[in-house]
Design a protein around this motif. Structure first.
Motif, PDB file in Angstrom:
ATOM      1  N   ILE A 238      -8.522 -30.243 -17.121  1.00  0.00           N
ATOM      2  CA  ILE A 238      -8.580 -30.549 -15.684  1.00  0.00           C
ATOM      3  C   ILE A 238      -9.945 -31.103 -15.317  1.00  0.00           C
ATOM      4  O   ILE A 238     -10.060 -32.098 -14.592  1.00  0.00           O
ATOM      5  CB  ILE A 238      -8.247 -29.289 -14.860  1.00  0.00           C
ATOM      6  CG1 ILE A 238      -6.794 -28.867 -15.096  1.00  0.00           C
ATOM      7  CG2 ILE A 238      -8.498 -29.548 -13.370  1.00  0.00           C
ATOM      8  CD1 ILE A 238      -6.472 -27.476 -14.578  1.00  0.00           C
ATOM      9  N   TYR A 239     -11.015 -30.474 -15.814  1.00  0.00           N
ATOM     10  CA  TYR A 239     -12.358 -30.969 -15.517  1.00  0.00           C
ATOM     11  C   TYR A 239     -12.560 -32.379 -16.079  1.00  0.00           C
ATOM     12  O   TYR A 239     -13.123 -33.251 -15.405  1.00  0.00           O
ATOM     13  CB  TYR A 239     -13.408 -30.029 -16.100  1.00  0.00           C
ATOM     14  CG  TYR A 239     -13.754 -28.845 -15.219  1.00  0.00           C
ATOM     15  CD1 TYR A 239     -14.225 -29.042 -13.922  1.00  0.00           C
ATOM     16  CD2 TYR A 239     -13.648 -27.544 -15.688  1.00  0.00           C
ATOM     17  CE1 TYR A 239     -14.560 -27.966 -13.112  1.00  0.00           C
ATOM     18  CE2 TYR A 239     -13.970 -26.462 -14.893  1.00  0.00           C
ATOM     19  CZ  TYR A 239     -14.428 -26.674 -13.603  1.00  0.00           C
ATOM     20  OH  TYR A 239     -14.755 -25.607 -12.798  1.00  0.00           O
ATOM     21  N   ARG A 240     -12.117 -32.615 -17.292  1.00  0.00           N
ATOM     22  CA  ARG A 240     -12.353 -33.922 -17.919  1.00  0.00           C
ATOM     23  C   ARG A 240     -11.585 -35.030 -17.213  1.00  0.00           C
ATOM     24  O   ARG A 240     -12.033 -36.174 -17.181  1.00  0.00           O
ATOM     25  CB  ARG A 240     -11.954 -33.856 -19.399  1.00  0.00           C
ATOM     26  CG  ARG A 240     -12.970 -33.139 -20.275  1.00  0.00           C
ATOM     27  CD  ARG A 240     -12.652 -33.246 -21.753  1.00  0.00           C
ATOM     28  NE  ARG A 240     -11.529 -32.393 -22.153  1.00  0.00           N
ATOM     29  CZ  ARG A 240     -10.321 -32.829 -22.425  1.00  0.00           C
ATOM     30  NH1 ARG A 240     -10.041 -34.124 -22.305  1.00  0.00           N
ATOM     31  NH2 ARG A 240      -9.353 -32.001 -22.798  1.00  0.00           N
ATOM     32  N   ASP A 241     -10.433 -34.700 -16.648  1.00  0.00           N
ATOM     33  CA  ASP A 241      -9.582 -35.727 -16.065  1.00  0.00           C
ATOM     34  C   ASP A 241      -9.595 -35.747 -14.540  1.00  0.00           C
ATOM     35  O   ASP A 241      -8.815 -36.463 -13.932  1.00  0.00           O
ATOM     36  CB  ASP A 241      -8.141 -35.541 -16.544  1.00  0.00           C
ATOM     37  CG  ASP A 241      -8.003 -35.826 -18.028  1.00  0.00           C
ATOM     38  OD1 ASP A 241      -8.166 -36.994 -18.418  1.00  0.00           O
ATOM     39  OD2 ASP A 241      -7.757 -34.890 -18.793  1.00  0.00           O
ATOM     40  N   ARG A 242     -10.495 -34.968 -13.944  1.00  0.00           N
ATOM     41  CA  ARG A 242     -10.422 -34.867 -12.475  1.00  0.00           C
ATOM     42  C   ARG A 242     -10.683 -36.211 -11.790  1.00  0.00           C
ATOM     43  O   ARG A 242     -10.112 -36.491 -10.745  1.00  0.00           O
ATOM     44  CB  ARG A 242     -11.405 -33.822 -11.956  1.00  0.00           C
ATOM     45  CG  ARG A 242     -12.860 -34.078 -12.292  1.00  0.00           C
ATOM     46  CD  ARG A 242     -13.743 -32.955 -11.765  1.00  0.00           C
ATOM     47  NE  ARG A 242     -15.062 -32.974 -12.367  1.00  0.00           N
ATOM     48  CZ  ARG A 242     -16.031 -32.157 -12.023  1.00  0.00           C
ATOM     49  NH1 ARG A 242     -15.822 -31.260 -11.092  1.00  0.00           N
ATOM     50  NH2 ARG A 242     -17.199 -32.212 -12.606  1.00  0.00           N
ATOM     51  N   SER A 243     -11.518 -37.042 -12.374  1.00  0.00           N
ATOM     52  CA  SER A 243     -11.773 -38.326 -11.724  1.00  0.00           C
ATOM     53  C   SER A 243     -10.564 -39.236 -11.796  1.00  0.00           C
ATOM     54  O   SER A 243     -10.334 -40.073 -10.923  1.00  0.00           O
ATOM     55  CB  SER A 243     -12.975 -39.016 -12.369  1.00  0.00           C
ATOM     56  OG  SER A 243     -12.748 -39.216 -13.746  1.00  0.00           O
ATOM     57  N   GLY A 244      -9.724 -39.031 -12.835  1.00  0.00           N
ATOM     58  CA  GLY A 244      -8.512 -39.831 -12.954  1.00  0.00           C
ATOM     59  C   GLY A 244      -7.365 -39.301 -12.145  1.00  0.00           C
ATOM     60  O   GLY A 244      -6.370 -39.996 -11.925  1.00  0.00           O
ATOM     61  N   GLY A 245      -7.419 -38.030 -11.715  1.00  0.00           N
ATOM     62  CA  GLY A 245      -6.416 -37.478 -10.818  1.00  0.00           C
ATOM     63  C   GLY A 245      -5.265 -36.795 -11.503  1.00  0.00           C
ATOM     64  O   GLY A 245      -4.571 -36.009 -10.914  1.00  0.00           O
ATOM     65  N   SER A 246      -4.969 -37.131 -12.782  1.00  0.00           N
ATOM     66  CA  SER A 246      -3.820 -36.538 -13.447  1.00  0.00           C
ATOM     67  C   SER A 246      -4.109 -36.400 -14.918  1.00  0.00           C
ATOM     68  O   SER A 246      -4.795 -37.243 -15.505  1.00  0.00           O
ATOM     69  CB  SER A 246      -2.571 -37.411 -13.251  1.00  0.00           C
ATOM     70  OG  SER A 246      -1.482 -36.892 -13.995  1.00  0.00           O
ATOM     71  N   SER A 247      -3.576 -35.339 -15.508  1.00  0.00           N
ATOM     72  CA  SER A 247      -3.764 -35.168 -16.945  1.00  0.00           C
ATOM     73  C   SER A 247      -2.534 -34.538 -17.546  1.00  0.00           C
ATOM     74  O   SER A 247      -1.858 -33.739 -16.915  1.00  0.00           O
ATOM     75  CB  SER A 247      -5.004 -34.301 -17.236  1.00  0.00           C
ATOM     76  OG  SER A 247      -4.825 -32.999 -16.753  1.00  0.00           O
ATOM     77  N   GLU A 248      -2.245 -34.928 -18.789  1.00  0.00           N
ATOM     78  CA  GLU A 248      -1.211 -34.252 -19.558  1.00  0.00           C
ATOM     79  C   GLU A 248      -1.905 -33.487 -20.655  1.00  0.00           C
ATOM     80  O   GLU A 248      -2.572 -34.061 -21.512  1.00  0.00           O
ATOM     81  CB  GLU A 248      -0.217 -35.252 -20.142  1.00  0.00           C
ATOM     82  CG  GLU A 248       0.916 -34.553 -20.911  1.00  0.00           C
ATOM     83  CD  GLU A 248       2.008 -35.510 -21.314  1.00  0.00           C
ATOM     84  OE1 GLU A 248       2.923 -35.096 -22.028  1.00  0.00           O
ATOM     85  OE2 GLU A 248       1.946 -36.677 -20.888  1.00  0.00           O
ATOM     86  N   LEU A 249      -1.812 -32.162 -20.609  1.00  0.00           N
ATOM     87  CA  LEU A 249      -2.545 -31.317 -21.513  1.00  0.00           C
ATOM     88  C   LEU A 249      -1.642 -30.947 -22.671  1.00  0.00           C
ATOM     89  O   LEU A 249      -0.798 -30.073 -22.552  1.00  0.00           O
ATOM     90  CB  LEU A 249      -3.055 -30.070 -20.778  1.00  0.00           C
ATOM     91  CG  LEU A 249      -3.813 -30.399 -19.469  1.00  0.00           C
ATOM     92  CD1 LEU A 249      -4.208 -29.137 -18.764  1.00  0.00           C
ATOM     93  CD2 LEU A 249      -5.032 -31.244 -19.782  1.00  0.00           C
ATOM     94  N   ALA A 250      -1.803 -31.629 -23.785  1.00  0.00           N
ATOM     95  CA  ALA A 250      -0.913 -31.415 -24.930  1.00  0.00           C
ATOM     96  C   ALA A 250      -1.177 -30.073 -25.570  1.00  0.00           C
ATOM     97  O   ALA A 250      -2.311 -29.633 -25.686  1.00  0.00           O
ATOM     98  CB  ALA A 250      -1.121 -32.532 -25.944  1.00  0.00           C
ATOM     99  N   HIS A 251      -0.097 -29.406 -25.976  1.00  0.00           N
ATOM    100  CA  HIS A 251      -0.204 -28.109 -26.622  1.00  0.00           C
ATOM    101  C   HIS A 251      -0.491 -28.303 -28.108  1.00  0.00           C
ATOM    102  O   HIS A 251       0.223 -28.975 -28.805  1.00  0.00           O
ATOM    103  CB  HIS A 251       1.103 -27.319 -26.469  1.00  0.00           C
ATOM    104  CG  HIS A 251       1.052 -25.964 -27.080  1.00  0.00           C
ATOM    105  ND1 HIS A 251       0.410 -24.929 -26.481  1.00  0.00           N
ATOM    106  CD2 HIS A 251       1.549 -25.496 -28.251  1.00  0.00           C
ATOM    107  CE1 HIS A 251       0.535 -23.845 -27.257  1.00  0.00           C
ATOM    108  NE2 HIS A 251       1.220 -24.176 -28.316  1.00  0.00           N
ATOM    109  N   ARG A 252      -1.598 -27.711 -28.564  1.00  0.00           N
ATOM    110  CA  ARG A 252      -1.922 -27.735 -29.983  1.00  0.00           C
ATOM    111  C   ARG A 252      -2.339 -26.344 -30.403  1.00  0.00           C
ATOM    112  O   ARG A 252      -2.989 -25.617 -29.656  1.00  0.00           O
ATOM    113  CB  ARG A 252      -3.084 -28.712 -30.251  1.00  0.00           C
ATOM    114  CG  ARG A 252      -2.794 -30.136 -29.863  1.00  0.00           C
ATOM    115  CD  ARG A 252      -3.892 -31.064 -30.364  1.00  0.00           C
ATOM    116  NE  ARG A 252      -5.193 -30.716 -29.833  1.00  0.00           N
ATOM    117  CZ  ARG A 252      -5.654 -31.154 -28.671  1.00  0.00           C
ATOM    118  NH1 ARG A 252      -4.901 -31.909 -27.906  1.00  0.00           N
ATOM    119  NH2 ARG A 252      -6.857 -30.818 -28.271  1.00  0.00           N
TER     120      ARG A 252
END
Length: 338
Positions: free
Chosen positions: A322-336
């Motif tokens: 969320i922090y890394r993508d906040r400027s882009g507004g949306s993120s898909e956080l892949a499960h690994r």
């Protein structure tokens, strides 16, 4: 019972308290003494020396001195977020178990590094998260299946501080984030235990004060979460400066709903009729006591340790994404997996 007698015969764990003069550290002191022997304390703050004298344990201004001077099984770490990793890495390098305040780590790479160090040392790193030991949240986990297929949740958590954040939380170098990392870690961890699939997240970061905006420390964060394979959506709203201190989780399902708030959880049928209520009489201190005793009893439990580390990795991954993508507004956080 034979098991209870064996437990009584085990030596009490020897514990080093790191950051014991802070608010959280002082709260843990009397509870820790019930289950362990406090053999020393590390803290450079001026009140630390007299506090150690009051409690009757040796005082060390830095961790290196403590490692040279006192033998211990585990350390309880309650220091600012930015200091967690170097302290934990040093403890693991010296073969000590770690029981630490949240967050487990401040970034996913840091979390993975910490897990590798714990695995190499064959030692536990447990995170102090009271909600996992709170009967009302346990009731919610155990009764989640009774509401059918969850399709929506809302989780709000607010403080009502009247002024800008102060102390180490007002420094990015020490806090490493605002309300999302500090308050939100608890909420994301709760949701990780209920819905283990990694979410897609839209975020909004809000700054009420110029000081926190300039330091990149959000005062409020709103999240919209989507779990595509579950058909589940939800929202989180977290703030430090609301009208009142409050916490409330509501999960809606095809066959009912769950409501969770401090002190009480309720299960409802479709339409709102109350089916069951959990309102335990214990205090917050009782929950903390249960958590600490639980961790101390499982320091050598490798299976429990593995499950705990994977859960914390999932929580850190979500917040870091969320922090890394906040400027882009949306993120898909892949499960690994680790």
């Amino acid at each position: 019972m034979p098991g209870d007698r064996l437990k009584d015969l085990r030596p009490r764990p020897r514990v080093l308290m790191i950051g014991f003069a802070g608010h959280q550290g002082k709260e843990y002191l009397p509870i820790m003494r019930e289950s362990a022997d406090i053999v020393g304390g590390v803290d450079s703050a001026p009140p630390a020396l007299p506090l150690a004298g009051e409690w009757g344990f040796p005082y060390y201004e830095n961790l290196d001195d403590a490692l040279k001077s006192v033998d211990f099984d585990a350390a309880v770490v309650t220091v600012p977020h930015g200091e967690h990793f170097p302290v934990c890495a040093s403890l693991l390098a010296h073969g000590r178990h770690v029981i630490k305040e949240k967050p487990f780590a401040v970034t996913e790479p840091e979390a993975r590094h910490l897990i590798r160090l714990a695995q190499q040392a064959d030692r536990s790193v447990f995170t102090l998260l009271q909600r996992n030991f709170d009967p009302v949240f346990r009731f919610a986990r155990e009764n989640l299946a009774r509401i059918g297929e969850p399709y929506w949740f809302s989780y709000d958590y607010h403080f009502n501080l009247a002024r800008p954040t102060t102390g180490w939380r007002a420094s990015w170098e020490q806090a490493r984030g605002g309300v999302l990392l500090d308050m939100g870690y608890h909420l994301v961890d709760v949701l990780s235990g209920m819905f283990p699939e990694a979410p897609r997240v839209h975020s909004a970061f809000v700054h009420q004060y110029r000081e926190t905006r300039d330091r990149g420390l959000e005062d409020l964060v709103g999240l919209m979460c989507s779990y595509p394979s579950r058909g589940l959506e939800g929202s989180l709203l977290i703030s430090r400066h609301s009208l009142a201190k409050a916490e409330h989780l509501c999960v809606l399902g095809s066959e009912g709903a769950l409501n969770v708030a401090p002190g009480a959880a309720t299960l409802h049928a479709v339409g709102g009729a109350q089916l069951e209520r959990c309102a335990p009489e214990g205090s917050r201190t009782d929950i903390t006591r249960s958590m600490i005793a639980h961790y101390l009893e499982r320091l050598e439990d490798r299976d429990y340790r593995r499950d705990h580390l994977l859960r914390q990795l999932a929580t850190v991954r979500t917040i870091d994404g969320i922090y890394r993508d906040r400027s882009g507004g949306s993120s898909e956080l892949a499960h690994r997996c680790a």
